[in-house]
Design a protein around this motif. Structure first.
Motif, PDB file in Angstrom:
ATOM      1  N   TRP A 381      43.344  38.546  27.224  1.00 47.64           N
ATOM      2  CA  TRP A 381      43.824  39.118  28.493  1.00 47.64           C
ATOM      3  C   TRP A 381      42.937  38.729  29.682  1.00 47.64           C
ATOM      4  N   TRP A 382      41.620  38.649  29.432  1.00 46.48           N
ATOM      5  CA  TRP A 382      40.695  38.409  30.544  1.00 46.48           C
ATOM      6  C   TRP A 382      40.282  36.943  30.660  1.00 46.48           C
ATOM      7  N   ASP A 383      40.820  36.100  29.772  1.00 48.47           N
ATOM      8  CA  ASP A 383      40.352  34.710  29.754  1.00 48.47           C
ATOM      9  C   ASP A 383      40.576  33.998  31.090  1.00 48.47           C
ATOM     10  N   GLY A 384      41.723  34.241  31.701  1.00 46.13           N
ATOM     11  CA  GLY A 384      42.031  33.512  32.932  1.00 46.13           C
ATOM     12  C   GLY A 384      41.569  34.221  34.195  1.00 46.13           C
ATOM     13  N   ILE A 385      40.838  35.276  34.028  1.00 45.53           N
ATOM     14  CA  ILE A 385      40.439  36.060  35.210  1.00 45.53           C
ATOM     15  C   ILE A 385      39.048  35.639  35.665  1.00 45.53           C
ATOM     16  N   SER A 386      38.857  35.512  36.963  1.00 40.70           N
ATOM     17  CA  SER A 386      37.645  34.906  37.510  1.00 40.70           C
ATOM     18  C   SER A 386      36.397  35.758  37.275  1.00 40.70           C
ATOM     19  N   LEU A 387      35.263  35.083  37.312  1.00 41.93           N
ATOM     20  CA  LEU A 387      33.988  35.782  37.189  1.00 41.93           C
ATOM     21  C   LEU A 387      33.786  36.739  38.357  1.00 41.93           C
ATOM     22  N   GLY A 388      34.286  36.333  39.523  1.00 42.13           N
ATOM     23  CA  GLY A 388      34.161  37.189  40.704  1.00 42.13           C
ATOM     24  C   GLY A 388      34.852  38.531  40.507  1.00 42.13           C
ATOM     25  N   ALA A 389      36.040  38.491  39.917  1.00 47.26           N
ATOM     26  CA  ALA A 389      36.780  39.732  39.666  1.00 47.26           C
ATOM     27  C   ALA A 389      36.035  40.593  38.648  1.00 47.26           C
ATOM     28  N   LYS A 390      35.542  39.936  37.592  1.00 47.20           N
ATOM     29  CA  LYS A 390      34.809  40.690  36.560  1.00 47.20           C
ATOM     30  C   LYS A 390      33.541  41.303  37.153  1.00 47.20           C
ATOM     31  N   ARG A 404      26.038  52.116  40.927  1.00 48.80           N
ATOM     32  CA  ARG A 404      27.457  51.777  41.173  1.00 48.80           C
ATOM     33  C   ARG A 404      27.673  51.449  42.655  1.00 48.80           C
ATOM     34  N   TYR A 405      28.569  50.521  42.906  1.00 50.02           N
ATOM     35  CA  TYR A 405      28.962  50.215  44.281  1.00 50.02           C
ATOM     36  C   TYR A 405      29.326  51.495  45.023  1.00 50.02           C
ATOM     37  N   ASP A 406      28.911  51.614  46.256  1.00 48.55           N
ATOM     38  CA  ASP A 406      29.552  52.608  47.119  1.00 48.55           C
ATOM     39  C   ASP A 406      30.690  51.893  47.845  1.00 48.55           C
ATOM     40  N   ILE A 407      31.404  52.619  48.676  1.00 52.12           N
ATOM     41  CA  ILE A 407      32.609  52.021  49.260  1.00 52.12           C
ATOM     42  C   ILE A 407      32.256  50.855  50.190  1.00 52.12           C
ATOM     43  N   GLY A 408      31.148  50.977  50.882  1.00 53.87           N
ATOM     44  CA  GLY A 408      30.743  49.895  51.779  1.00 53.87           C
ATOM     45  C   GLY A 408      30.393  48.637  51.002  1.00 53.87           C
ATOM     46  N   GLU A 409      29.670  48.816  49.904  1.00 55.88           N
ATOM     47  CA  GLU A 409      29.288  47.655  49.080  1.00 55.88           C
ATOM     48  C   GLU A 409      30.528  46.998  48.482  1.00 55.88           C
ATOM     49  N   PHE A 410      31.467  47.822  48.061  1.00 59.08           N
ATOM     50  CA  PHE A 410      32.678  47.245  47.491  1.00 59.08           C
ATOM     51  C   PHE A 410      33.456  46.446  48.540  1.00 59.08           C
ATOM     52  N   LEU A 411      33.539  47.001  49.726  1.00 61.55           N
ATOM     53  CA  LEU A 411      34.275  46.298  50.775  1.00 61.55           C
ATOM     54  C   LEU A 411      33.597  44.986  51.174  1.00 61.55           C
ATOM     55  N   ASN A 412      32.332  44.871  50.870  1.00 62.40           N
ATOM     56  CA  ASN A 412      31.626  43.616  51.151  1.00 62.40           C
ATOM     57  C   ASN A 412      31.560  42.688  49.938  1.00 62.40           C
ATOM     58  N   ASP A 413      32.152  43.106  48.843  1.00 63.07           N
ATOM     59  CA  ASP A 413      32.099  42.276  47.632  1.00 63.07           C
ATOM     60  C   ASP A 413      32.722  40.899  47.908  1.00 63.07           C
ATOM     61  N   PRO A 414      32.069  39.820  47.460  1.00 66.18           N
ATOM     62  CA  PRO A 414      32.598  38.481  47.756  1.00 66.18           C
ATOM     63  C   PRO A 414      33.998  38.247  47.215  1.00 66.18           C
ATOM     64  N   TRP A 415      34.255  38.736  46.020  1.00 67.79           N
ATOM     65  CA  TRP A 415      35.595  38.531  45.439  1.00 67.79           C
ATOM     66  C   TRP A 415      36.655  39.232  46.280  1.00 67.79           C
TER      67      TRP A 415
END
Ligand SMILES: Nc1ncnc2c1ncn2[C@@H]1O[C@H](COP(=O)(O)OP(=O)(O)OP(=O)(O)O)[C@@H](O)[C@H]1O
Length: 524
Positions: A381-390, A404-415
């Motif tokens: 299931w995860w084979d085709g999913i990017s490292l960025g998403a993982k 854990r990410y806070d909301i600001g960190e998540f919104l800045n996530d490169p993926w």
């Protein structure tokens, strides 16, 4: 009570009871159905109230001359003035009453198949579009307005929440009841819903509220696409672009809430509604930047029944839906806004692969897995999913809330900030971030009116202590998935899970598509 009476005035605006100081506010009596009609300056706010209606216990701290109450109900109401003092800050418009009243309308009950219609004013119920543990949700129209704009009305039957464990919505089964909620929980949901949906295009907009003898009616914007949950079932999983499109909007909504000091605590695909867009591409999943894909356009967060003001950043009441619940809640640790980040992680994971990260029939095993953060990116299931998403998922499904990410960190996530559809085929020598079309922060800055939220902060601060008192009150009990503050330190109770269709599938029985088909309810 005669027309123009000023004695012991109670003003009902938006279904909420106030005793305002406004001297020139009036109310009148409609002879045939005894409706007291109070004008409110709210857009589209219905401003009627039946004498049959029980008044809300919500009130504000305004002096009422003693001895003016001449009947039992008024005395009851006087003694019922209480709590939620911050309401006047949250609902400032209700105090600006004027004399221009529309006609109140009770749609003829004889013409309606729904018993809920009988005590509802100004709206005609058209058809049922959803249900919850204690509620049924209807599509309706405002029959008193000039334009009959469709709305959604969530109807909560009082009996079903005030201690009598009565089956109401389709989601309710005998034995599912864990704890009845109280009126304060409902009013809390309304207050928070209204606060967070103001200036927030990514939350279902609150419109108004009515309370009658038998029901609470919560009127909100109608979102016509359905639930993201059903879309995952329908499409098996989402492309990375589509998952990003959905989760970014959820993150925007959560950013708004967290900024206001409010934690949602029930983020799950069932509580994400969407506005439909046309299907693009042969398989219907082609993604168009700025538009969406898979038929999913604008995404809106709903169901604020478990939301809580924690302006001091932590809360202790365990609640939520088990599969999407953060580990620190099981461990009865203090938790914070970060529980929403865990929920976002579960939703993102589920959208990408089509099954939830923690999926066990046996509840104690499920809790153990969550507590340990025991999930995998399983092949195929995860084979085709990017490292960025993982990587993004891993930062969200981090057991230690401090890491854990806070909301600001998540919104800045490169993926999150890089759409695959923008990548040229010769990507290798280009940093992916160059192809981001806009940071979600940029979008956020234009989306919300910060002054509104800043004004609310002081009100929210004042309400903190009141909210603490209510910390053990939760009213949700959909199926068996909700957990509550145990009365006797039992970690979880009354929790049998539905049979799952397979180890890697969402529970189809919880899908509202499935429920609708089963109950042969027609929608839209
Ligand atoms: N504004 C709306 N527009 C369209 N559909 C809606 C709207 N509000 C609710 N629904 C539908 O009704 C369902 C139940 O609504 P909601 O989640 O608010 O009720 P609930 O009693 O809190 O449910 P639960 O017990 O599952 O948490 C939603 O999942 C959705 O399918």
């Amino acid at each position: 009570m005669s027309k123009g009476t000023t004695k012991n005035q109670s003003f009902i605006a938006d279904g909420l009871c106030f005793r305002p100081q406004t001297p020139d506010a009036t109310y009148s009596e409609a002879d045939n159905n005894k409706i007291y009609r109070i004008a409110s300056n709210l857009d589209n706010a219905h401003s009627t109230y039946s004498t049959d209606c029980r008044r809300s216990s919500l009130s504000v701290n305004i002096d009422t001359p003693s001895g003016e109450s001449d009947n039992e109900e008024d005395n009851f109401l006087d003694s019922d003035i209480q709590e939620v003092g911050y309401f006047s800050d949250v609902f400032p418009n209700e105090f600006e009453l004027n004399d221009e009243s529309d006609s109140s309308t009770y749609y003829s009950v004889m013409e309606s198949e729904f018993p809920e219609q009988s005590e509802l004013c100004n709206y005609k119920l058209l058809n049922q579009i959803g249900d919850g543990a204690f509620s049924r949700v209807f599509k309706a129209v405002n029959v008193a307005g000039i334009e009959q704009i469709p709305v959604a009305i969530k109807v909560i039957k009082k009996k079903s929440i005030f201690g009598e464990y009565e089956k109401y919505g389709n989601g309710a089964e005998d034995g599912d009841r864990i704890k009845p909620c109280n009126r304060e929980s409902i009013l809390n949901e309304i207050a928070i819903h209204r606060m967070v949906s103001e200036n927030n295009p990514y939350s279902v907009k609150f419109i108004s509220f009515q309370e009658s003898t038998t029901y609470f009616y919560l009127v909100s914007e109608l979102v016509t696409g359905g639930e993201i949950f059903d879309k995952i079932i329908q499409m098996s999983s989402f492309s990375e672009d589509l998952a990003r499109h959905v989760i970014t909007q959820v993150a925007m909504s959560i950013k708004h809430m967290h900024y206001m000091g409010i934690v949602h605590r029930d983020i799950k695909p069932e509580n994400l509604l969407f506005e439909p867009i046309p299907f693009y591409g042969v398989d219907g999943d082609e993604f168009k930047l700025g538009v969406g894909g898979g038929g999913i356009g604008l995404v809106k967060l709903t169901d604020f029944g478990l939301a809580k003001i924690i302006s001091h950043n932590t809360a202790k009441t365990p609640c939520g839906t088990i599969e999407y619940t953060a580990p620190e809640i099981f461990n009865f640790e203090e938790y914070s806004m970060k529980v929403d980040m865990w929920g976002i992680g579960c939703v993102l994971y589920t959208m990408l692969c089509g099954y939830p990260p923690f999926n066990e029939k046996d509840q104690s095993k499920l809790v153990k897995k969550i507590s340990e953060g025991d999930y995998q990116f399983s092949a195929p299931w995860w084979d085709g999913i990017s490292l960025g998403a993982k990587n993004a998922v891993s930062h969200l499904l981090e057991v230690d809330p401090r890491k854990r990410y806070d909301i600001g960190e998540f919104l800045n996530d490169p993926w999150l900030n890089t759409y695959d559809c923008l990548r040229p085929s010769t990507l290798d020598d280009q940093p992916a971030s160059e192809y981001a079309y806009a940071t979600v922060e940029d979008i956020l800055n234009g989306s919300f009116d910060k002054r509104t939220t800043e004004n609310l902060h002081s009100a929210l601060e004042q309400s903190y202590e009141l909210q603490e008192q209510d910390d053990t009150e939760s009213h949700k009990s959909a199926s068996s998935q909700y957990i509550f503050m145990p009365d006797n330190n039992e970690p979880l109770r009354n929790s049998s899970f539905d049979e799952l269709d397979g180890p890697f599938s969402l529970d189809l029985k919880r899908s509202s598509v499935y429920q609708r088909r089963k109950s042969k309810v027609s929608f839209w």
